[in-house]
Write a protein that holds these residues in place. Sequence first.
Motif, PDB file in Angstrom:
ATOM      1  N   ASP A  49       0.861  -1.176   0.000  1.00 21.35           N
ATOM      2  CA  ASP A  49       0.000   0.000   0.000  1.00 21.35           C
ATOM      3  C   ASP A  49       0.902   1.231   0.000  1.00 21.35           C
ATOM      4  O   ASP A  49       1.755   1.370   0.887  1.00 21.35           O
ATOM      5  CB  ASP A  49      -0.888  -0.018   1.249  1.00 21.35           C
ATOM      6  CG  ASP A  49      -1.717   1.238   1.397  1.00 21.35           C
ATOM      7  OD1 ASP A  49      -1.905   1.971   0.400  1.00 21.35           O
ATOM      8  OD2 ASP A  49      -2.188   1.491   2.526  1.00 21.35           O
ATOM      9  N   PRO A  50       0.758   2.130  -0.988  1.00 19.90           N
ATOM     10  CA  PRO A  50       1.623   3.317  -1.036  1.00 19.90           C
ATOM     11  C   PRO A  50       1.585   4.145   0.244  1.00 19.90           C
ATOM     12  O   PRO A  50       2.564   4.801   0.591  1.00 19.90           O
ATOM     13  CB  PRO A  50       1.074   4.127  -2.213  1.00 19.90           C
ATOM     14  CG  PRO A  50       0.345   3.144  -3.044  1.00 19.90           C
ATOM     15  CD  PRO A  50      -0.170   2.086  -2.115  1.00 19.90           C
ATOM     16  N   GLY A  51       0.488   4.098   0.979  1.00 19.92           N
ATOM     17  CA  GLY A  51       0.390   4.839   2.223  1.00 19.92           C
ATOM     18  C   GLY A  51       1.290   4.298   3.322  1.00 19.92           C
ATOM     19  O   GLY A  51       1.583   4.992   4.295  1.00 19.92           O
ATOM     20  N   SER A  52       1.752   3.058   3.172  1.00 23.09           N
ATOM     21  CA  SER A  52       2.627   2.469   4.194  1.00 23.09           C
ATOM     22  C   SER A  52       4.105   2.715   3.915  1.00 23.09           C
ATOM     23  O   SER A  52       4.946   2.371   4.733  1.00 23.09           O
ATOM     24  CB  SER A  52       2.381   0.960   4.310  1.00 23.09           C
ATOM     25  OG  SER A  52       3.024   0.266   3.259  1.00 23.09           O
ATOM     26  N   ASP A  54       7.469   4.708   3.708  1.00 27.90           N
ATOM     27  CA  ASP A  54       8.069   5.835   4.408  1.00 27.90           C
ATOM     28  C   ASP A  54       9.523   5.965   3.975  1.00 27.90           C
ATOM     29  O   ASP A  54      10.283   5.000   4.081  1.00 27.90           O
ATOM     30  CB  ASP A  54       7.977   5.621   5.923  1.00 27.90           C
ATOM     31  CG  ASP A  54       8.596   6.759   6.717  1.00 27.90           C
ATOM     32  OD1 ASP A  54       8.326   7.927   6.385  1.00 27.90           O
ATOM     33  OD2 ASP A  54       9.359   6.470   7.653  1.00 27.90           O
ATOM     34  N   ALA A  66       8.424  -0.036   4.574  1.00 30.70           N
ATOM     35  CA  ALA A  66       7.112  -0.323   3.988  1.00 30.70           C
ATOM     36  C   ALA A  66       6.496  -1.497   4.737  1.00 30.70           C
ATOM     37  O   ALA A  66       7.207  -2.265   5.399  1.00 30.70           O
ATOM     38  CB  ALA A  66       7.236  -0.652   2.507  1.00 30.70           C
ATOM     39  N   SER A 106       8.669   8.460  -5.648  1.00 32.05           N
ATOM     40  CA  SER A 106       7.370   8.150  -6.247  1.00 32.05           C
ATOM     41  C   SER A 106       7.201   6.638  -6.251  1.00 32.05           C
ATOM     42  O   SER A 106       8.177   5.884  -6.256  1.00 32.05           O
ATOM     43  CB  SER A 106       7.268   8.726  -7.665  1.00 32.05           C
ATOM     44  OG  SER A 106       8.245   8.141  -8.509  1.00 32.05           O
ATOM     45  N   TYR A 107       5.938   6.203  -6.260  1.00 31.99           N
ATOM     46  CA  TYR A 107       5.623   4.768  -6.230  1.00 31.99           C
ATOM     47  C   TYR A 107       4.677   4.477  -7.377  1.00 31.99           C
ATOM     48  O   TYR A 107       3.604   5.091  -7.477  1.00 31.99           O
ATOM     49  CB  TYR A 107       4.989   4.425  -4.883  1.00 31.99           C
ATOM     50  CG  TYR A 107       4.647   2.957  -4.705  1.00 31.99           C
ATOM     51  CD1 TYR A 107       5.631   2.031  -4.411  1.00 31.99           C
ATOM     52  CD2 TYR A 107       3.336   2.509  -4.818  1.00 31.99           C
ATOM     53  CE1 TYR A 107       5.325   0.694  -4.222  1.00 31.99           C
ATOM     54  CE2 TYR A 107       3.024   1.172  -4.638  1.00 31.99           C
ATOM     55  CZ  TYR A 107       4.015   0.271  -4.339  1.00 31.99           C
ATOM     56  OH  TYR A 107       3.718  -1.062  -4.166  1.00 31.99           O
TER      57      TYR A 107
END
Length: 141
Positions: A49-52, A54, A66, A106-107
């Motif tokens: 998940d991109p939100g995880s 760091d 991550a 970026s992811y």
Amino acid sequence: MSMSFDPFTQLDRLAQSLFDTSRQPRIMPVDLFREGEQYVLSADLPGIDPGSVDVDVDGHVLTIRAERTAATREGARWLTQERPFGSYMRQFTIGDDVDVEGISASYDNGVLSVVIPIAERARPRKITVESASKSNKAVTA
């Protein structure tokens, strides 16, 4: 659906259950190269998940963290569950030649890209060589 027996996979699963290796940070494979006036780091993080994700810099250490959560299905009876989950972490030592303020990340499609620009003071530059006779004339005139 037929499943073949793989003793090494079974042994790995047994070791994971005995030693609970799921709590240890996992290594993420990376590519790192210099392109022009920047370093580019690409890290494989499929299914994250991109939100995880760091990315931080503390002094001379760039850290990437991550988290991949375990798949859960209500009422499912798992036949096999081989995709790893848990924490992923990588640390890199960076030198004084990078512009820490200019680092960007970026992811996209499971790949984290971190661009680390080289600081202006560390870039190669051409130094003009003056003739000694020109500088002597300017001083004596």
